[in-house]
Design a protein around this motif. Structure first.
Motif, PDB file in Angstrom:
ATOM      1  N   MET A  82       0.826  -1.202   0.000  1.00  0.00           N
ATOM      2  CA  MET A  82       0.000   0.000   0.000  1.00  0.00           C
ATOM      3  C   MET A  82       0.865   1.259   0.000  1.00  0.00           C
ATOM      4  N   VAL A  83       1.926   1.246   0.812  1.00  0.00           N
ATOM      5  CA  VAL A  83       2.812   2.415   0.892  1.00  0.00           C
ATOM      6  C   VAL A  83       3.500   2.655  -0.445  1.00  0.00           C
ATOM      7  N   ALA A  84       3.987   1.575  -1.063  1.00  0.00           N
ATOM      8  CA  ALA A  84       4.652   1.718  -2.363  1.00  0.00           C
ATOM      9  C   ALA A  84       3.707   2.322  -3.390  1.00  0.00           C
ATOM     10  N   GLU A  85       2.464   1.889  -3.369  1.00  0.00           N
ATOM     11  CA  GLU A  85       1.473   2.415  -4.314  1.00  0.00           C
ATOM     12  C   GLU A  85       1.154   3.877  -4.022  1.00  0.00           C
ATOM     13  N   ARG A  86       1.014   4.225  -2.713  1.00  0.00           N
ATOM     14  CA  ARG A  86       0.662   5.601  -2.351  1.00  0.00           C
ATOM     15  C   ARG A  86       1.786   6.580  -2.684  1.00  0.00           C
ATOM     16  N   ARG A  87       3.019   6.143  -2.600  1.00  0.00           N
ATOM     17  CA  ARG A  87       4.134   7.064  -2.873  1.00  0.00           C
ATOM     18  C   ARG A  87       4.060   7.610  -4.300  1.00  0.00           C
ATOM     19  N   HIS A  88       3.421   6.845  -5.182  1.00  0.00           N
ATOM     20  CA  HIS A  88       3.268   7.302  -6.572  1.00  0.00           C
ATOM     21  C   HIS A  88       1.885   7.901  -6.829  1.00  0.00           C
ATOM     22  N   LEU A 141      -3.358   6.561   5.336  1.00  0.00           N
ATOM     23  CA  LEU A 141      -2.012   6.156   4.977  1.00  0.00           C
ATOM     24  C   LEU A 141      -1.330   7.236   4.137  1.00  0.00           C
ATOM     25  N   SER A 142      -2.070   7.834   3.209  1.00  0.00           N
ATOM     26  CA  SER A 142      -1.514   8.938   2.413  1.00  0.00           C
ATOM     27  C   SER A 142      -1.185  10.129   3.302  1.00  0.00           C
ATOM     28  N   GLU A 143      -2.061  10.393   4.284  1.00  0.00           N
ATOM     29  CA  GLU A 143      -1.802  11.506   5.196  1.00  0.00           C
ATOM     30  C   GLU A 143      -0.544  11.247   6.023  1.00  0.00           C
ATOM     31  N   LEU A 144      -0.328   9.994   6.410  1.00  0.00           N
ATOM     32  CA  LEU A 144       0.884   9.656   7.156  1.00  0.00           C
ATOM     33  C   LEU A 144       2.132   9.855   6.300  1.00  0.00           C
TER      34      LEU A 144
END
Length: 412
Positions: free
Chosen positions: A207-213, A220-223
């Motif tokens: 999820m983090v890898a996807e949100r970074r892009h 999670l994006s807010e974090l």
């Protein structure tokens, strides 16, 4: 550190004592609490000093000389080292001092109203869906049918996980929760817990890898966006926080929802008042959490010899802040045992803790519970208990283990 003090040692001060078994519920000890509370603000319980007064409990929770013992739930099960213990003690709950302050500062920037307000439709949809499954039968067991499945989809939506993956989170949390239990679990399997936690970590990494892009409006994006003086959360911290929110935001809410429904069912006039005045929902949440809290104790330990409240607490003293007693302190609350959702000007409850470890998700929990109670009181008329509703031990997350009710036809 040895403190030179003329204050009496808390164990030698002639304070009232009371005993209870490890399976005792809050209601089992209420009479003994009342007796002890009338004599002193502190009593010596079976595990050590218990803070019973509201003012002293509030003060101790804000005193950094008393801290949450790291890994206390695992230690209660005989585990004081190893990979699971290390993982638990490195969580937000296990941290203290500067590392904890840093993470709280960053997380508070992410836990914005924007990240939680968008959940209102999801909250109502989830609760209405659960009621749809039972409303025609005119009866249900609130614990497995409504309370237990309620919070996980909401936390998943908060983090940004798609609905088709929510069952995965349910399975992971059921296993990982065993590490947060004060009571020994016959099904405790450290390797199984670590495996489930590892799978959750891997999912969050994706999820983090996807949100970074592709940052969105989920938590999670807010974090990932969160920044303080150039400081940002790294992957290990993002992973730890996501799991922490899932754990902290699930068991507390499901147990409190069941406890809140029970006390409202036991006071039909209050159920009807909330049904007719949904604007009282937040007050209803506060009053149910004051009167019938799922979190009844907060453990702390003295990090040094501490003089507090006129007593000396030797370094290492294990203390229970009995928020159940504090929230019913007759010196603070008028007619403290009365359940009344129209109560006004009541002091803030201590159920969410206090000080450095005050619950980060308190506002979200209030919103979840308030929305749930509004939907329940609107759709289920005249509910009544039709069987025993035993509670779990107050030494941990408590609340009814079963709550069978019957109700009239759905109110249009």
């Amino acid at each position: 550190m040895t403190l030179t003090s003329t204050a009496p040692n808390v164990f030698e001060a002639g304070l009232p004592t009371f005993t209870y078994g490890l399976t005792a519920t809050p209601h089992d000890i209420l009479d003994d609490l009342r007796t002890a509370q009338s004599c002193a603000p502190i009593a010596i319980g079976p595990l050590g000093p218990e803070i019973l007064s509201y003012s002293m409990a509030r003060e101790l929770l804000r005193d950094n000389r008393f801290r949450l013992p790291p890994g206390i739930t695992l230690a209660a099960q005989g585990i004081t080292s190893g990979p699971l213990f290390d993982k638990l003690t490195s969580s937000l709950l296990g941290l203290n001092g500067a590392p904890h302050i840093r993470l709280r500062k960053l997380v508070s920037k992410a836990f914005t109203p924007r990240a939680t307000s968008r959940l209102q439709d999801t909250i109502r949809e989830v609760m209405n869906g659960l009621i749809d499954h039972v409303v025609d039968a005119g009866r249900c067991d609130v614990v497995p049918d409504i309370a237990r499945p309620y919070p996980t989809p909401i936390i998943c939506a908060l983090l940004g996980a798609p609905p088709e993956d929510w069952p995965l989170f349910v399975a992971w949390t059921e296993e990982i929760f065993k590490a947060f239990n004060f009571q020994p679990d016959v099904n405790f399997d450290e390797s199984a817990i670590m495996r489930a936690w590892g799978e959750l970590d891997d999912y969050v990494d994706g999820m983090v890898a996807e949100r970074r892009h592709n940052l969105t409006d989920d938590l999670l994006s807010e974090l990932i966006r969160a920044e303080s003086d150039g400081d940002r959360l790294n992957l290990d911290e993002l992973r730890m926080l996501a799991a922490g929110f899932l754990m902290a935001g699930t068991d507390t809410t499901r147990n409190q929802l069941a406890a809140s429904v029970q006390v409202l069912c036991e006071h039909p006039d209050q159920w009807e008042t909330l049904r007719d005045h949904p604007d009282l929902a937040m007050q209803a949440v506060e009053e149910t959490m004051r009167h019938s809290p799922a979190a009844s104790i907060v453990p702390r330990a003295a990090t040094e010899d501490v003089e507090f409240g006129g007593y000396l607490f030797p370094e290492g003293t294990f203390i229970l802040v009995n928020t159940f007693a504090a929230n019913r302190d007759p010196a603070i609350y008028d007619d403290a045992d009365r359940f009344d959702i129209t109560r006004e000007d009541a002091p803030a409850i201590l159920t969410f803790g206090g000080g450095a470890h005050y619950c980060l998700g308190a506002n979200l929990a209030r919103r979840e519970l308030a929305e749930a109670l509004v939907v329940l009181t609107r759709r289920l008329s005249a509910p009544r208990l039709v069987g025993p509703a035993p509670w779990k031990s107050l030494l941990g997350m408590t609340g009814p283990t079963t709550l069978p009710i019957e109700f009239a036809s759905e109110r249009l």
